[in-house]
Design a protein around this motif. Sequence first.
Motif, short mmCIF file in Angstrom:
data_model
loop_
_atom_site.label_atom_id
_atom_site.label_comp_id
_atom_site.label_asym_id
_atom_site.label_seq_id
_atom_site.Cartn_x
_atom_site.Cartn_y
_atom_site.Cartn_z
N ARG A 190 47.47 49.71 33.15
CA ARG A 190 46.14 49.07 33.27
C ARG A 190 45.21 49.60 32.18
N GLU A 191 45.21 50.94 32.01
CA GLU A 191 44.35 51.56 30.99
C GLU A 191 44.66 51.05 29.59
N GLY A 221 46.34 48.31 28.83
CA GLY A 221 46.37 46.85 28.72
C GLY A 221 47.77 46.35 28.35
N ASP A 253 51.59 52.22 36.73
CA ASP A 253 50.64 51.12 36.90
C ASP A 253 49.27 51.47 36.32
N SER A 254 48.78 52.68 36.66
CA SER A 254 47.44 53.03 36.19
C SER A 254 47.41 53.17 34.67
#
Length: 244
Positions: A42-43, A45, A38-39
Amino acid sequence: MAKTAIVTGGSSGIGRALAVELLRLGVDVTIADIADADSTARELGCAGARLDVTDAAAVEDLVRGVKADRGRLDFLFNNAGIVVAGRTDELTLDHWNRMIDVNLRGVVHGVHAAYPIMVEQGYGYIVNTASLAGLIPAPLMLPYTTTKHAVVGLTLALRVEAAAHGVKVSAICPGFVDTPLLDHANPGLPQTEIGRLAKTIGARVQKRLYPPDAVARDVIRGMERGRALIVMPSFARRAWSLVR
Ligand code: NAD
């Protein structure tokens, strides 16, 4: 409709660099990883999913989910992998089984889930991350060498069959790459220096550890040229040409 890609082991190292390169090319990427999915997503995109490639049903769900949501499945990068390094007489069956589960069964699960979809589509590209250790032996890494040779064999055999259906298959065979892989190369083994040693030897024989973003660019170039085995850097190509 943008082309779609799933990259397993996409949170770190080569997988992450592949995701970055694919995103740069406008591909709709889903990274799938047992850690930090997930992280990282997110980073970068992009989409992300927590996935353990040893879980066949979970791999199937993810692959089918991308096809159902996006309408197409263009690329599957079976890239997640681990290393256990150590003297063979000190390896436990657990070490062997873990290596086979992640490095070989993980690839089999991906192929089993994605290949029929790609055959039905009449297009698709499966890229399996093997290793230079899939072409020549890596001493003190017997289970690793075994699983990566199997991935190369699977890739070359499937490639022949898949061509008739418009589906492409390649294997990536990098030499030593600058990723955290070798830092946790020997969980539970007494030979705790071996991972570090492999990294040092790698840096010596190659002059420097190859950066993952250079691997990713080589992979895209190799795919464009339709290479069965995408071998890099030049040290690894030389080593392979000496033994084949
Ligand atoms: P890395 O450790 O940076 O990345 C591997 C990723 O795979 C990690 O994010 C990890 O969380 C993930 N992963 C591990 N087990 C998983 C599982 N069961 N399910 C899903 N994800 C899982 O290492 P890397 O060097 O980028 O390795 C990527 C691939 O490249 C591996 O297949 C490795 O064998 C291969 N490779 C690496 C090198 C090298 O020198 N680093 C050389 C040749 C081949």
